[in-house]
Design an enzyme around this catalytic site. Structure first.
Site, PDB file in Angstrom:
ATOM      1  N   ARG A 233       6.621  -2.675   1.055  1.00 12.91           N
ATOM      2  CA  ARG A 233       7.265  -3.719   0.441  1.00 12.91           C
ATOM      3  C   ARG A 233       8.881  -3.099   0.355  1.00 12.91           C
ATOM      4  NH1 ARG A 233       4.332  -6.821   1.430  1.00 12.91           N
ATOM      5  NH2 ARG A 233       2.871  -8.290   0.077  1.00 12.91           N
ATOM      6  N   GLU A 262      14.678  -9.454   0.695  1.00 12.63           N
ATOM      7  CA  GLU A 262      14.226 -10.130   2.008  1.00 12.63           C
ATOM      8  C   GLU A 262      14.168 -11.875   1.580  1.00 12.63           C
ATOM      9  OE1 GLU A 262      10.563  -8.060   3.100  1.00 12.63           O
ATOM     10  OE2 GLU A 262       9.598 -10.022   2.786  1.00 12.63           O
ATOM     11  N   HIS A 294       9.136  -9.043   8.573  1.00 13.10           N
ATOM     12  CA  HIS A 294       7.775  -9.251   7.798  1.00 13.10           C
ATOM     13  C   HIS A 294       7.032  -9.591   8.564  1.00 13.10           C
ATOM     14  CE1 HIS A 294       6.319  -9.011   3.238  1.00 13.10           C
ATOM     15  NE2 HIS A 294       5.079  -8.811   4.278  1.00 13.10           N
TER      16      HIS A 294
HETATM   17  P1  NAD Z   1      -4.521  -0.559  -0.516  1.00 14.36           P
HETATM   18  O1  NAD Z   1      -4.420  -1.113  -1.881  1.00 14.36           O
HETATM   19  O2  NAD Z   1      -5.552  -0.379   0.288  1.00 14.36           O
HETATM   20  O3  NAD Z   1      -3.776   0.947  -0.343  1.00 14.36           O
HETATM   21  C1  NAD Z   1      -2.672   1.554  -1.147  1.00 14.36           C
HETATM   22  C2  NAD Z   1      -2.827   2.868  -1.389  1.00 14.36           C
HETATM   23  O4  NAD Z   1      -1.526   3.395  -2.027  1.00 14.36           O
HETATM   24  C3  NAD Z   1      -3.855   3.168  -2.357  1.00 14.36           C
HETATM   25  O5  NAD Z   1      -4.680   4.280  -1.789  1.00 14.36           O
HETATM   26  C4  NAD Z   1      -3.065   3.679  -3.778  1.00 14.36           C
HETATM   27  O6  NAD Z   1      -3.644   4.740  -4.203  1.00 14.36           O
HETATM   28  C5  NAD Z   1      -1.945   4.257  -3.238  1.00 14.36           C
HETATM   29  N1  NAD Z   1      -0.814   4.346  -3.965  1.00 14.36           N
HETATM   30  C6  NAD Z   1      -0.522   3.467  -4.863  1.00 14.36           C
HETATM   31  N2  NAD Z   1       0.502   3.801  -5.794  1.00 14.36           N
HETATM   32  C7  NAD Z   1       1.038   4.913  -5.043  1.00 14.36           C
HETATM   33  C8  NAD Z   1       2.223   5.626  -5.197  1.00 14.36           C
HETATM   34  N3  NAD Z   1       3.307   5.543  -6.341  1.00 14.36           N
HETATM   35  N4  NAD Z   1       2.593   6.691  -4.497  1.00 14.36           N
HETATM   36  C9  NAD Z   1       1.380   6.807  -3.429  1.00 14.36           C
HETATM   37  N5  NAD Z   1       0.376   6.396  -3.362  1.00 14.36           N
HETATM   38  C10 NAD Z   1       0.324   5.111  -3.968  1.00 14.36           C
HETATM   39  O7  NAD Z   1      -3.376  -1.173   0.206  1.00 14.36           O
HETATM   40  P2  NAD Z   1      -3.085  -1.865   1.851  1.00 14.36           P
HETATM   41  O8  NAD Z   1      -4.057  -2.890   2.101  1.00 14.36           O
HETATM   42  O9  NAD Z   1      -3.282  -0.274   2.515  1.00 14.36           O
HETATM   43  O10 NAD Z   1      -1.593  -2.162   1.892  1.00 14.36           O
HETATM   44  C11 NAD Z   1      -0.375  -1.291   1.489  1.00 14.36           C
HETATM   45  C12 NAD Z   1       0.788  -2.104   1.229  1.00 14.36           C
HETATM   46  O11 NAD Z   1       1.178  -2.805   2.229  1.00 14.36           O
HETATM   47  C13 NAD Z   1       0.537  -3.480   0.204  1.00 14.36           C
HETATM   48  O12 NAD Z   1       0.830  -2.964  -1.124  1.00 14.36           O
HETATM   49  C14 NAD Z   1       1.571  -4.266   0.827  1.00 14.36           C
HETATM   50  O13 NAD Z   1       2.561  -4.301  -0.029  1.00 14.36           O
HETATM   51  C15 NAD Z   1       1.824  -3.888   2.023  1.00 14.36           C
HETATM   52  N6  NAD Z   1       1.399  -5.055   3.243  1.00 14.36           N
HETATM   53  C16 NAD Z   1       2.353  -5.218   4.097  1.00 14.36           C
HETATM   54  C17 NAD Z   1       2.264  -6.345   5.125  1.00 14.36           C
HETATM   55  C18 NAD Z   1       3.129  -6.541   6.022  1.00 14.36           C
HETATM   56  O14 NAD Z   1       3.163  -7.681   6.577  1.00 14.36           O
HETATM   57  N7  NAD Z   1       4.675  -5.932   6.188  1.00 14.36           N
HETATM   58  C19 NAD Z   1       1.068  -6.904   5.379  1.00 14.36           C
HETATM   59  C20 NAD Z   1       0.054  -6.368   4.214  1.00 14.36           C
HETATM   60  C21 NAD Z   1       0.233  -5.386   3.361  1.00 14.36           C
END
Ligand code: NAD
Length: 332
Positions: A233, A262, A294
């Site tokens: 994000r 964005e 994105h």
């Molecule tokens: P997830 O919930 O499986 O994993 C997120 C991880 O981040 C967890 O292990 C959590 O403990 C950790 N975390 C939370 N806060 C933290 C912090 N302050 N410092 C360090 N680690 C922390 O999520 P995911 O499915 O792996 O997705 C991750 C992110 O990717 C989503 O939150 C979303 O914002 C982003 N995303 C982007 C796209 C894209 O098209 N660019 C698509 C899907 C998801």
């Protein structure tokens, strides 16, 4: 159920439209972004379907609550765009698609790293211009480099495995370490990860704690010349601070699929318009910055799964039972 789908594009009509026909829901695809001004368009619908840049702040949620809408289905995993306190206050339930294809985002992340390192975007244009010179295209081997992964959930853990496969030494930071990842890398503190990595890639969600995780205090910790990658994000990075670091020649490369402002830019064709965002425009002037709009999620498999899980969320809500992917938040 009658569902108003905001911010809809041709691919939403295709994937969600097909799935909703099979599921027997009545979908209306609306082009406007969902916010407080467009929320009244949802009048007469049971649910709204929203995406990453819809703005479900308190005024929008309140406006939705004044309509017939009782359920908000997010067709994405992140839920930072919704005020959950307001949703709870106005008795609107919320569900998301927590996991659809971690591979889609992880593979795009690797694509950005390889492209920026080996300057494939520049080589593509050069060769089409009959310029076969290699000057300025020098990259480095990923093999043997140290890669730092922040957030080792579904996407981060997939990245960890891929980077391990490339022969990288993988460092990881997460508030809740993932035991499986220990096979492929080492958990360290955030400062240690930042100081030791040649590549740092962000995969944690945007929360009040992670807002501007990479800022003017943490950027100087990065190894000089290292590469920073964000496909999570936009607001995880203080963009102005990143620009300063690039200008100081400290940050060696920046690859972004997300940008903190964005919502005013992405998912639209603005090629005939003047861009008002000077920060974004400055970013695009750097030779060592690569931006995609994105698109990391954008694979057939991911869209198919998003549509399927969204229909499951609607079915569970309609049957009056538990919604597995409900986003519970908003305090007591
Ligand atoms: P997830 O919930 O499986 O994993 C997120 C991880 O981040 C967890 O292990 C959590 O403990 C950790 N975390 C939370 N806060 C933290 C912090 N302050 N410092 C360090 N680690 C922390 O999520 P995911 O499915 O792996 O997705 C991750 C992110 O990717 C989503 O939150 C979303 O914002 C982003 N995303 C982007 C796209 C894209 O098209 N660019 C698509 C899907 C998801």
């Amino acid at each position: 159920m009658r569902v108003a789908c905001f911010s809809s594009k041709s691919y939403d009509r295709q994937y969600l439209g097909n799935a909703s026909q099979i599921a027997g829901h009545d979908w209306q695809f609306l082009e406007p972004r969902l916010d407080a001004t467009t929320a009244p368009l949802a009048a007469g619908f049971d649910a709204v379907c929203a995406f990453v840049n819809d703005k479900l702040d308190a005024p929008c949620v309140e406006a939705l609550a004044k309509t017939s809408v009782r359920f908000i289905v997010l067709r994405c995993s992140g839920f930072n765009q919704i005020d959950l306190v307001a949703a709870k206050k106005f008795n609107l339930r919320v569900a998301r698609v927590p996991k659809y294809s971690p591979y889609a985002v992880a593979e795009h992340t690797i694509g950005l790293i390889l492209t920026l390192n080996r300057k494939i975007h520049k080589a593509y244009n050069r060769v089409r211009d009959n310029n076969f010179s290699l000057e300025g295209l020098l990259g480095f081997d990923l093999h043997g480099r140290t890669a730092g992964v922040i957030g080792t959930g579904a996407i981060g853990s997939t990245i960890v495995k891929i980077l391990h496969g490339f022969g990288c030494q993988v460092l990881m930071y997460d508030l809740f370490p993932n035991e499986q990842c220990r096979l492929y890398g080492t958990y360290v503190s955030l400062p240690e990860l930042l100081t030791q990595s040649d590549i740092v890639t962000l995969h944690c969600p945007l929360t009040p704690d992670s807002f501007h995780l990479i800022n003017s205090q943490t950027l100087p910790l990065l190894k000089p010349g290292s590469m920073l990658v964000n496909t999570s994000r936009g607001a995880l990075i203080d963009t102005r601070a990143a620009i300063e670091s690039l200008k100081q020649r400290h940050l060696g490369g920046l690859a972004l699929d997300v940008y903190e402002e964005e919502s005013e830019l992405f998912f639209r064709d603005l090629s005939e318009q003047v861009i008002d965002d000077d920060v974004f425009s400055r970013l695009l002037t750097f030779p060592n910055v690569l931006v995609t709009a994105h698109q990391a999620f954008f694979t057939r498999e991911a869209l198919t799964e998003i549509a399927k899980v969204t229909m499951d969320n609607l079915r569970q809500f309609a049957s009056g039972g538990k919604v597995d992917n409900e986003v519970i938040g908003g305090g007591s």
